[in-house]
Design a protein around this motif. Structure first.
Motif, PDB file in Angstrom:
ATOM      1  N   ALA A 276      42.065 105.099 100.385  1.00 58.88           N
ATOM      2  CA  ALA A 276      42.203 103.945 101.271  1.00 58.88           C
ATOM      3  C   ALA A 276      43.294 104.196 102.299  1.00 58.88           C
ATOM      4  O   ALA A 276      44.280 104.889 102.027  1.00 58.88           O
ATOM      5  CB  ALA A 276      42.526 102.700 100.456  1.00 58.88           C
ATOM      6  N   ALA A 277      43.126 103.637 103.483  1.00 60.30           N
ATOM      7  CA  ALA A 277      44.134 103.792 104.532  1.00 60.30           C
ATOM      8  C   ALA A 277      45.303 102.840 104.332  1.00 60.30           C
ATOM      9  O   ALA A 277      46.446 103.164 104.660  1.00 60.30           O
ATOM     10  CB  ALA A 277      43.501 103.549 105.897  1.00 60.30           C
ATOM     11  N   ALA A 278      45.045 101.655 103.782  1.00 55.11           N
ATOM     12  CA  ALA A 278      46.084 100.631 103.605  1.00 55.11           C
ATOM     13  C   ALA A 278      45.462  99.453 102.882  1.00 55.11           C
ATOM     14  O   ALA A 278      44.232  99.333 102.820  1.00 55.11           O
ATOM     15  CB  ALA A 278      46.658 100.192 104.952  1.00 55.11           C
ATOM     16  N   PRO A 279      46.277  98.551 102.352  1.00 59.25           N
ATOM     17  CA  PRO A 279      45.720  97.358 101.717  1.00 59.25           C
ATOM     18  C   PRO A 279      45.392  96.240 102.705  1.00 59.25           C
ATOM     19  O   PRO A 279      44.929  95.176 102.298  1.00 59.25           O
ATOM     20  CB  PRO A 279      46.840  96.924 100.760  1.00 59.25           C
ATOM     21  CG  PRO A 279      48.092  97.404 101.414  1.00 59.25           C
ATOM     22  CD  PRO A 279      47.729  98.678 102.125  1.00 59.25           C
ATOM     23  N   ARG A 291      45.689  89.779 113.900  1.00 62.87           N
ATOM     24  CA  ARG A 291      46.448  89.385 112.726  1.00 62.87           C
ATOM     25  C   ARG A 291      46.064  90.297 111.567  1.00 62.87           C
ATOM     26  O   ARG A 291      45.011  90.946 111.588  1.00 62.87           O
ATOM     27  CB  ARG A 291      46.205  87.927 112.360  1.00 62.87           C
ATOM     28  CG  ARG A 291      44.766  87.603 112.026  1.00 62.87           C
ATOM     29  CD  ARG A 291      44.576  86.095 111.889  1.00 62.87           C
ATOM     30  NE  ARG A 291      43.178  85.764 111.664  1.00 62.87           N
ATOM     31  CZ  ARG A 291      42.629  85.637 110.460  1.00 62.87           C
ATOM     32  NH1 ARG A 291      43.374  85.819 109.375  1.00 62.87           N
ATOM     33  NH2 ARG A 291      41.359  85.320 110.320  1.00 62.87           N
ATOM     34  N   GLU A 292      46.905  90.334 110.586  1.00 65.17           N
ATOM     35  CA  GLU A 292      46.725  91.217 109.450  1.00 65.17           C
ATOM     36  C   GLU A 292      46.118  90.446 108.285  1.00 65.17           C
ATOM     37  O   GLU A 292      46.587  89.371 107.929  1.00 65.17           O
ATOM     38  CB  GLU A 292      48.091  91.786 109.052  1.00 65.17           C
ATOM     39  CG  GLU A 292      48.043  92.882 108.033  1.00 65.17           C
ATOM     40  CD  GLU A 292      49.438  93.386 107.737  1.00 65.17           C
ATOM     41  OE1 GLU A 292      49.563  94.454 107.134  1.00 65.17           O
ATOM     42  OE2 GLU A 292      50.406  92.702 108.109  1.00 65.17           O
ATOM     43  N   VAL A 293      45.045  90.994 107.706  1.00 67.00           N
ATOM     44  CA  VAL A 293      44.401  90.355 106.566  1.00 67.00           C
ATOM     45  C   VAL A 293      44.181  91.399 105.477  1.00 67.00           C
ATOM     46  O   VAL A 293      44.116  92.595 105.756  1.00 67.00           O
ATOM     47  CB  VAL A 293      43.056  89.711 106.958  1.00 67.00           C
ATOM     48  CG1 VAL A 293      43.252  88.645 108.022  1.00 67.00           C
ATOM     49  CG2 VAL A 293      42.062  90.767 107.429  1.00 67.00           C
ATOM     50  N   PRO A 294      44.047  90.994 104.220  1.00 56.53           N
ATOM     51  CA  PRO A 294      43.782  91.965 103.148  1.00 56.53           C
ATOM     52  C   PRO A 294      42.412  92.598 103.322  1.00 56.53           C
ATOM     53  O   PRO A 294      41.472  91.972 103.829  1.00 56.53           O
ATOM     54  CB  PRO A 294      43.839  91.107 101.871  1.00 56.53           C
ATOM     55  CG  PRO A 294      44.508  89.839 102.265  1.00 56.53           C
ATOM     56  CD  PRO A 294      44.212  89.624 103.710  1.00 56.53           C
ATOM     57  N   THR A 295      42.274  93.838 102.915  1.00 55.02           N
ATOM     58  CA  THR A 295      40.969  94.482 102.878  1.00 55.02           C
ATOM     59  C   THR A 295      40.157  93.905 101.712  1.00 55.02           C
ATOM     60  O   THR A 295      40.689  93.214 100.845  1.00 55.02           O
ATOM     61  CB  THR A 295      41.102  95.995 102.689  1.00 55.02           C
ATOM     62  OG1 THR A 295      41.748  96.248 101.430  1.00 55.02           O
ATOM     63  CG2 THR A 295      41.929  96.608 103.812  1.00 55.02           C
ATOM     64  N   ARG A 296      38.857  94.206 101.692  1.00 60.47           N
ATOM     65  CA  ARG A 296      38.028  93.771 100.563  1.00 60.47           C
ATOM     66  C   ARG A 296      38.543  94.387  99.267  1.00 60.47           C
ATOM     67  O   ARG A 296      38.556  93.749  98.216  1.00 60.47           O
ATOM     68  CB  ARG A 296      36.570  94.166 100.795  1.00 60.47           C
ATOM     69  CG  ARG A 296      35.943  93.522 102.015  1.00 60.47           C
ATOM     70  CD  ARG A 296      34.490  93.954 102.169  1.00 60.47           C
ATOM     71  NE  ARG A 296      33.936  93.472 103.415  1.00 60.47           N
ATOM     72  CZ  ARG A 296      33.975  94.146 104.562  1.00 60.47           C
ATOM     73  NH1 ARG A 296      34.543  95.348 104.583  1.00 60.47           N
ATOM     74  NH2 ARG A 296      33.462  93.649 105.660  1.00 60.47           N
ATOM     75  N   ALA A 297      38.949  95.656  99.359  1.00 64.21           N
ATOM     76  CA  ALA A 297      39.477  96.324  98.172  1.00 64.21           C
ATOM     77  C   ALA A 297      40.738  95.639  97.666  1.00 64.21           C
ATOM     78  O   ALA A 297      40.946  95.501  96.460  1.00 64.21           O
ATOM     79  CB  ALA A 297      39.763  97.794  98.481  1.00 64.21           C
TER      80      ALA A 297
END
Length: 507
Positions: A276-279, A291-297
């Motif tokens: 993964a690149a980031a959460p 804006r920053e949001v969580p990934t599905r993972a």
């Protein structure tokens, strides 16, 4: 607003809640009207815009039915599907896989591109249910993918390409650290299951249509146990079934491919075995910013997301590839091949997220549209990318490669100041007036604008003066001593040497 999809009667699409939106394949494409299932997100709409040929409106049910019905009819005509019932069973299976975002053929099939080799991708996290990973459904999906690829290859292809995506997302959902031995055992078992199911399906086809290859037991024993319940047993059973085939239809089947828009359509966030690149990811905030949001993972991983989805170094990926490689029929794609949902293009003046994790600038330089995207980590700027709309593929590829090199350099500890020193005031087209950036009026090149903008944003608001109009003109190519490569040796001094770099592209 939702409505029923009435375009395809007597199929899974009938009665399905559909929403309409507008989306573009990339920031510089014109938005298209998109109709897709109501629960699917905007990244799927953008992927659908990329998959559909032409520039008009797109409806997922109608677009999917085109290649599904075409595939089923061809399979019946070639005798690969022995009956009308078998053809309808294949069509129903493909619809179900797509509707649950579990699998689909690659972009070439959606575009009816007969010149490009077909592939089939399975989205691993989509096979998770309340009880864990559904290995039985996954094995059935692999078999369906092999039959589909056999048809798409007109029954003549001896090498098929079926593979999975978003291994990192599945591991995180199961609470497994990508760098751990337990994660590598799970990856190896998944690869063994894929290989076994694919070769078993090839054996079934060979029994009806004729074998072309001998069974070759060239795989190692899969892990005896894994942290994913039932996976090791399913892998061994699939390999045993494949070993009992009278022969194979294909010399190769299991291959991880570089991702295209299909991975994003299915909701996969990484390609193949990539970490993964980031959460988190960046999305448009509706007001011209991001804006920053969580990934599905990250949503699946819960409180452990930051730890499980932290960026990994190349050694972690290499170790995972070594665990999976014995089951592959072809080398895995390069480490840079990752599936990332398309990022939005905000209005010219960017708005940073509350956490300061990224920004997008969209400007024109000498009439050419340019988009600069940045991502910030805990220690500052971590990723830089540039998108150019009108220039040739070779030039765009070179700029993209340079941005990847800069991103890798930042991750390795190279200071942004050194890159600004190297690339500010380079001179090559496009150049000229800058529209969309209130602080920079002129630029002698795309790199000049981009790195002076980065200096403003990330080096304490450092202002580097604009070049003169003459230096931005078409004949201002600099002296031979100024024409340095795109990646020169990093300078020893800290302040930019005023307007001393230049570059001329010829050809």
């Amino acid at each position: 607003m939702t409505r029923s999809a009435g375009t395809t009667r007597d199929t899974v699409w009938e009665g399905l809640p559909i929403r309409r939106t507008r989306a573009a394949a990339d920031p510089d494409s014109a938005p298209r009207s998109i109709a897709l299932p109501a629960g699917w997100d905007d990244s799927a709409a953008e992927a659908l815009a990329a998959l559909a040929p032409g520039e008009g409106p797109v409806a997922l049910p109608r677009l999917a039915e085109a290649w599904i019905r075409r595939t089923a009819a061809r399979g019946r005509r070639l005798g690969i599907l022995p009956s009308a019932e078998a053809a309808e069973e294949l069509a129903t299976g493909l619809r179900d896989l797509l509707l649950f975002r579990r699998g689909a053929p690659g972009a070439a099939t959606w575009r009816n591109d007969a010149k490009t080799e077909s592939r089939f991708v399975l989205n691993l996290p989509a096979f998770l249910d309340a009880e864990g990973f559904d290995a039985e459904a996954y094995e059935a999906a692999v078999r369906l993918g092999v039959t589909t690829l056999e048809i798409l290859g007109s029954g003549k292809a001896t090498r098929l390409r079926i593979g999975f995506a978003d291994l990192a997302g599945l591991l995180a959902a199961q609470g497994l650290d990508y760098e751990s031995p337990e994660a590598r055992d799970a990856g190896a078992a998944l690869a063994a299951l894929t290989r076994g199911a694919a070769e078993a399906a090839s054996g079934d086809l060979a029994e009806r249509l004729g074998a072309r290859e001998p069974v070759c037991l060239s795989w190692p024993e899969p892990p005896e146990t894994t942290a994913i319940p039932g996976l090791a047993d399913a892998a061994r059973a699939a390999l045993d079934t494949a070993a009992g085939a009278p022969g194979l239809r294909h010399a190769a089947l299991f291959a991880l491919s570089s991702p295209d828009a299909v991975e994003a359509l299915l909701g996969a966030e990484t390609g193949g075995l990539a970490p993964a690149a980031a959460p988190t990811r960046l999305v448009e905030d509706g007001e011209g910013g991001v804006r920053e949001v969580p990934t599905r993972a990250a949503l699946r991983a819960g409180d452990s997301a930051a730890r499980l989805l932290a960026p990994r170094g190349p050694a972690a990926r290499d170790a995972m590839e070594a665990a999976i490689r014995p089951y592959l029929h072809a080398p895995a794609p390069a480490a840079v091949a990752q599936a990332r949902p398309p990022r939005p293009a905000p209005k010219p003046t960017p708005r940073r997220s509350p956490h300061g994790r990224g920004a997008v600038w969209k400007v024109t330089i000498g009439g050419h549209r340019v988009t600069l995207r940045t991502v910030e980590g805990a220690e500052g700027l971590s990723e830089v990318s540039l998108t150019l709309a009108k220039d040739g593929a070779a030039f765009r590829g070179m700029v993209d490669a340079l941005c990847q090199a800069v991103t890798l350099g930042l991750a390795s500890g190279v200071k942004l100041d050194d890159y600004v020193q190297s690339f500010a005031y380079t001179r090559f087209g496009p150049a000229g007036a800058v529209e969309g950036d209130p602080a920079i009026a002129r630029a002698s090149s795309v790199l000049d604008w981009a790195f002076r903008r980065l200096a403003l944003d990330h080096l304490g608001g450092r202002v580097l003066p604009d070049p003169s109009e003459e230096e931005c003109g078409p004949d201002a190519i600099g002296s031979p001593t100024q024409q340095l490569p795109l990646l020169p040796d990093l300078p020893a001094t800290k302040a930019p040497a005023a307007r001393r770099r230049a570059l001329k592209l010829v050809g």
